[in-house]
Design an enzyme around this catalytic site. Structure first.
Site, PDB file in Angstrom:
ATOM      1  N   GLU A 162      10.510  -0.321  -4.807  1.00  0.00           N
ATOM      2  CA  GLU A 162       9.179  -0.655  -4.329  1.00  0.00           C
ATOM      3  C   GLU A 162       9.049  -0.306  -2.860  1.00  0.00           C
ATOM      4  OE1 GLU A 162       6.546  -1.792  -6.264  1.00  0.00           O
ATOM      5  OE2 GLU A 162       5.986  -0.830  -4.400  1.00  0.00           O
ATOM      6  N   LYS A 217      16.026   3.247  -0.978  1.00  0.00           N
ATOM      7  CA  LYS A 217      15.244   2.050  -0.690  1.00  0.00           C
ATOM      8  C   LYS A 217      15.837   1.304   0.517  1.00  0.00           C
ATOM      9  CE  LYS A 217      12.969  -1.822  -1.164  1.00  0.00           C
ATOM     10  NZ  LYS A 217      11.605  -2.153  -1.317  1.00  0.00           N
ATOM     11  N   CYS A 273      12.309  -8.191   2.977  1.00  0.00           N
ATOM     12  CA  CYS A 273      13.075  -6.955   2.759  1.00  0.00           C
ATOM     13  C   CYS A 273      13.954  -6.515   3.914  1.00  0.00           C
ATOM     14  CB  CYS A 273      12.115  -5.817   2.438  1.00  0.00           C
ATOM     15  SG  CYS A 273      11.533  -5.881   0.751  1.00  0.00           S
TER      16      CYS A 273
HETATM   17  C1  UDX Z   1       8.561  -3.549   4.160  1.00  0.00           C
HETATM   18  C2  UDX Z   1       8.399  -2.034   4.001  1.00  0.00           C
HETATM   19  O1  UDX Z   1       7.405  -1.571   4.927  1.00  0.00           O
HETATM   20  C3  UDX Z   1       8.014  -1.697   2.568  1.00  0.00           C
HETATM   21  O2  UDX Z   1       7.955  -0.291   2.398  1.00  0.00           O
HETATM   22  C4  UDX Z   1       9.050  -2.291   1.624  1.00  0.00           C
HETATM   23  O3  UDX Z   1       8.697  -2.050   0.284  1.00  0.00           O
HETATM   24  C5  UDX Z   1       9.204  -3.784   1.853  1.00  0.00           C
HETATM   25  O4  UDX Z   1       9.504  -4.039   3.230  1.00  0.00           O
HETATM   26  P1  UDX Z   1       6.900  -5.613   4.440  1.00  0.00           P
HETATM   27  O5  UDX Z   1       8.120  -6.391   4.756  1.00  0.00           O
HETATM   28  O6  UDX Z   1       5.955  -6.154   3.417  1.00  0.00           O
HETATM   29  O7  UDX Z   1       7.287  -4.141   3.930  1.00  0.00           O
HETATM   30  O8  UDX Z   1       6.041  -5.404   5.784  1.00  0.00           O
HETATM   31  P2  UDX Z   1       6.122  -4.413   7.035  1.00  0.00           P
HETATM   32  O9  UDX Z   1       4.756  -3.951   7.326  1.00  0.00           O
HETATM   33  O10 UDX Z   1       7.147  -3.366   6.866  1.00  0.00           O
HETATM   34  O11 UDX Z   1       6.541  -5.385   8.227  1.00  0.00           O
HETATM   35  C6  UDX Z   1       7.815  -5.999   8.296  1.00  0.00           C
HETATM   36  C7  UDX Z   1       7.947  -6.804   9.571  1.00  0.00           C
HETATM   37  O12 UDX Z   1       8.026  -5.955  10.719  1.00  0.00           O
HETATM   38  C8  UDX Z   1       6.765  -7.750   9.833  1.00  0.00           C
HETATM   39  O13 UDX Z   1       7.244  -8.982  10.327  1.00  0.00           O
HETATM   40  C9  UDX Z   1       5.961  -7.027  10.886  1.00  0.00           C
HETATM   41  O14 UDX Z   1       5.199  -7.896  11.672  1.00  0.00           O
HETATM   42  C10 UDX Z   1       7.073  -6.362  11.694  1.00  0.00           C
HETATM   43  N1  UDX Z   1       6.630  -5.167  12.423  1.00  0.00           N
HETATM   44  C11 UDX Z   1       6.200  -4.063  11.745  1.00  0.00           C
HETATM   45  C12 UDX Z   1       6.646  -5.165  13.808  1.00  0.00           C
HETATM   46  O15 UDX Z   1       7.030  -6.155  14.439  1.00  0.00           O
HETATM   47  N2  UDX Z   1       6.240  -4.034  14.476  1.00  0.00           N
HETATM   48  C13 UDX Z   1       5.812  -2.915  13.827  1.00  0.00           C
HETATM   49  O16 UDX Z   1       5.477  -1.927  14.499  1.00  0.00           O
HETATM   50  C14 UDX Z   1       5.794  -2.927  12.411  1.00  0.00           C
END
Ligand code: UDX
Ligand code: ADP
Length: 459
Positions: A162, A217, A273
């Site tokens: 995913e 992944k 994740c």
């Molecule tokens: C992530 C992956 O993006 C996705 O492809 C995978 O399937 C699952 O893990 P997710 O955890 O849902 O998705 O959210 P994501 O948008 O990746 O953000 C993860 C964390 O990083 C969040 O706490 C977000 O706030 C933080 N983040 C993200 C930052 O602090 N700065 C950024 O620039 C991007």
């Protein structure tokens, strides 16, 4: 192989939205999502779509369109297994909290239970699809259990990791950058390709061997998390040197080789994740004696923990080295905006740190209910449930959270926080009124004009 019936085991953040979109786009396929958790299934079946157990923008309309037509939610796991041509496993694989690999390896007990149940129940050939994030070579273990405990039917295992991000899950499912399918049996691979090809352009559907798919992944998440830790490491340097981390992100992000995404400095990444997948990668590398590789990736987590601690310590230091009995208002508890998911949210760890210093924490989050917030804190085991309830108050109104607060801390980047009446908030807070912006979300000039003492990550 033509797929007519799909069953998905696990009705969580991954299984629920993914199956809803598969059903929306494949009218001739019956999709059944099963879970052991009756309350969760009831919520998926609730006539009131605001009660769906997963909050994702746009998900309610997808469910409204497909549910009852070719999308079903049920707790009858055995029936759904038996009738399916294809079974997705989307159960949770948390980090182990006991035994070998504690704190690092993925706990595969739910996966193994699923495999044993599929083997026991199946009376016809099945394609079994790993959807949960798993360590490399889990497919091998799955195959072994299925072949050795089954009723002599054939199982083909596929890996289909995913990549949706919470908060944009429906968008990501509707228009994925890529769909990845790993496997050995070409017919089984093609059957799953056909399911996705109902709406995804075929050049975006990549096929690989099983192990490449499983590893990709982990590597994708490790690379994304590494970018966040990289920019967060620079945020600390910016605070000391007078550079502004957003300006640095913008400047480096214009380099097309670097790219602009995932360069937003924050109080630390959370979510189910990133940390889990990196810990998995580290564990695998260590178990093959690749110490340099393991240390390299572990540093991404170490920096992330440092960022959360640093944020909490800056609050304490700025509030004259004591927060004992002081009111700290938390805006946001979810790990990012537009989701009600709190797994590994930075807010939990920042709160824990402040509670150790006997602060009163008042939390407002637009989508996270009070029970979840207390559950997250109780799960840490740092203090008793009674103490957590004594020190932490959860409110439904942000202005109530901020009234009489010594400081406001922004933990999640919910858009609505930008539009609050900050002048009214300034009036209601204790003086001097501090704001600690862990997301660099608010307008610093505006807040300073209003008289706030404003600190933002990386500024
Ligand atoms: C992530 C992956 O993006 C996705 O492809 C995978 O399937 C699952 O893990 P997710 O955890 O849902 O998705 O959210 P994501 O948008 O990746 O953000 C993860 C964390 O990083 C969040 O706490 C977000 O706030 C933080 N983040 C993200 C930052 O602090 N700065 C950024 O620039 C991007
Ligand atoms: P994810 O983010 O991976 O979707 P969740 O925790 O949101 O994780 O969802 C996983 C779901 O899987 C939970 O609702 C849990 O009840 C369910 N589950 C776990 N093991 C089984 C099982 N053996 N049979 C059916 N459902 C299961």
């Amino acid at each position: 192989m033509k797929i007519r019936k799909i069953t998905c085991i696990g009705a969580g953040y991954v299984g629920g939205p993914t199956m809803s979109v598969i059903a929306q786009k494949n009218l001739n396929v019956k999709v059944t999502v099963v879970d052991l958790n009756q309350a969760r299934i009831d919520a998926w079946n609730d006539a009131d779509l605001s009660k769906l157990p997963v909050y994702e923008p746009g998900l309610d309309s997808v469910v409204a369109e497909a549910r009852g037509r070719n999308l079903f939610f049920s707790t009858d796991v055995e029936k759904a297994i038996d009738e399916a041509d294809m079974i997705f496993i989307s159960v949770n694989t948390p980090t182990k909290t006991y035994g070998k690999g504690k704190g690092q390896a993925a706990d595969l007990k739910f996966i193994e239970l699923c495999a044993r149940q599929i083997a026991a129940v199946a009376t016809s050939d099945k394609i079994v699809v790993e959807k949960s994030t798993l360590p490399v070579r889990t497919a091998e273990a799955l195959k072994s259990i299925l072949d050795n405990t089954g009723n002599g039917v054939n199982f083909h295992i596929l890996s289909n990791p995913e990549f949706l991000a919470e908060g944009t899950a429906v968008e990501d499912l509707h228009a994925p950058d890529r769909v990845l399918i790993g496997g050995e049996n070409q017919e089984a691979i093609q059957a799953l390709v056909d399911v996705y090809a109902a709406w995804v352009p075929t050049e975006r559907i990549l096929t690989t061997n099983l192990w490449s798919s499983e590893l990709s992944k982990l590597v994708a998440n490790a690379f994304l998390a590494q970018r966040v830790s990289s920019i967060n490491s620079i945020s600390e340097l910016c605070e000391i040197t007078g550079a502004n981390v957003d300006e640095v992100s913008r400047a480096i992000g214009h380099d097309s080789r670097i790219g602009s995404k995932f360069l937003k400095a924050s109080v630390g990444f959370g979510g189910s994740c990133f940390q889990k997948d990196i810990l998995n990668l580290v564990y695998i590398a260590r178990s093959y004696n690749l110490a340099a590789v393991a240390d390299y990736w572990e540093q991404v987590i170490i920096l992330n923990d440092h960022q959360k601690t640093r944020f909490a310590e800056n609050i304490i230091k700025t509030l004259y080295n004591t927060v004992n009995g002081k009111n700290i208002a938390f805006l946001g508890w979810a790990f990012k905006k537009d989701t009600n998911d709190t797994r590994e949210s930075a807010a939990i760890y920042v709160a824990d740190h402040l509670l150790d210093e006997e602060a009163n924490v008042i939390v407002y989050d637009p989508k996270v209910p009070a029970e979840q917030i207390y559950k997250d804190l109780d799960y840490l085991g740092t203090r008793t449930p009674e103490e957590n309830r004594r020190l932490v108050k959860v409110v439904n109104d942000p202005y109530e959270a901020l009234a009489d607060a010594h400081a406001a801390a922004i933990l999640t980047e919910w858009d609505e926080f930008k539009d609050y009446d900050w002048s009214r908030i300034k009036e209601s807070m204790k003086k001097p009124s501090f704001v600690f912006d862990g997301r660099k979300l608010l307008n610093s000039a505006q807040l300073q004009d209003l008289g706030f003492v404003y600190y933002a990550i990386g500024e």
